[in-house]
Enzyme design. Structure first.
Site, short mmCIF file in Angstrom:
data_model
loop_
_atom_site.label_atom_id
_atom_site.label_comp_id
_atom_site.label_asym_id
_atom_site.label_seq_id
_atom_site.Cartn_x
_atom_site.Cartn_y
_atom_site.Cartn_z
N THR A 83 34.06 -30.85 -1.30
CA THR A 83 32.71 -30.82 -1.86
C THR A 83 32.80 -30.23 -3.25
O THR A 83 33.60 -29.31 -3.48
CB THR A 83 31.77 -29.96 -0.99
OG1 THR A 83 30.62 -29.59 -1.76
CG2 THR A 83 32.44 -28.68 -0.51
N CYS A 198 29.79 -35.42 -7.33
CA CYS A 198 29.43 -35.09 -5.95
C CYS A 198 30.26 -36.01 -5.08
O CYS A 198 30.39 -37.20 -5.39
CB CYS A 198 27.94 -35.28 -5.71
SG CYS A 198 27.47 -35.05 -3.98
#
Length: 241
Positions: A83, A198
């Site tokens: 992440t 992302c």
């Protein structure tokens, strides 16, 4: 091969992409029935997302650090945090896990440098775009990049698509066109390329389908992890395979 710890679930949609890319990278290099030696901890994303929204980063760091320590006890020799946003607490997680962490901004910055670019746009969660300590400062300091972020309205749209759609496995043409509009506006401001910052954005945009340079942080991070597992020398000018 070295054994990699994969700390994911944020969201599981992108963690599944990491799993595929890591195994494909090892298989492509070694052939036969070879696959990536992994230890995986996948979190329930709901409480982590709540901590993010509430600004309770210490609670998230404590939770993820404990899981990282568990990966070490399970035999992992290095750590990938699957992440971008939670790299805000990467140093805390790395210390708690007792494992070297392969930072996503380093892999991304190396690819941008190899492409000869100096100014890039950044798409990601609101946290990643608005809090420079997550990846922007590291890209600036270690890779010498100028990093542009979208204006507030575009940031809100990009963020909403990530949490309301991509993290839930929803991919729509309307959101793809909205993202392409944001990219066009960043290019008009001088961005020579754009970071898909992302880990879910590659579900929406495939860099190979666009002439404008898009840097998929997920694929670049996974490629760096494969090189680490196989003890390959780091080649800043090497493109992901």
């Amino acid at each position: 091969m070295k054994t990699l710890g994969l700390l994911g679930g944020m969201s599981w949609e992108s963690t599944a992409v990491y799993y595929r890319l890591l195994n494909q990278g090892v298989s492509r290099r070694l052939g036969g029935l070879h696959s990536a030696p992994l230890r995986i901890a996948s979190v329930d994303f709901a409480p982590v997302a709540q901590w993010q929204s509430a600004g309770q980063w210490a609670a998230a760091a404590q939770h993820l650090g404990a899981l990282g320590s568990g990966l070490w006890r399970a035999g992992a020799q290095g750590l990938v945090l699957a992440t971008n946003t939670m790299h805000k607490v990467a140093d805390t997680i790395e210390a708690a896990a007792g494992l070297p962490l392969l930072h996503i901004a380093d892999a991304t910055g190396a690819a941008i440098r190899a492409a000869g670019l100096s100014c890039v746009g950044l798409l990601g969660t609101r946290f990643t775009m608005e809090d420079s300590t997550i990846v922007i400062d590291r890209l600036r300091q270690r890779s010498g990049l100028e990093v542009l972020v979208p204006p507030a309205a575009d940031r809100a749209r990009v963020h909403a698509v990530i949490y309301d759609e991509l993290c839930r496995g929803v991919v729509t043409e309307a959101s793809r066109q909205a993202y392409l509009g944001v990219i066009d506006r960043l290019a008009a401001r001088g961005a020579q390329g754009v970071i898909l910052g992302c880990t879910e954005i590659s579900l929406l945009l495939d860099p190979l389908q666009h002439a404008f340079p898009l840097f998929d942080s997920t694929a670049l991070h996974a490629e760096a992890a494969v090189r680490w597992m196989l003890d390959e020398p780091t080649h800043p000018d090497r493109k992901p395979t």
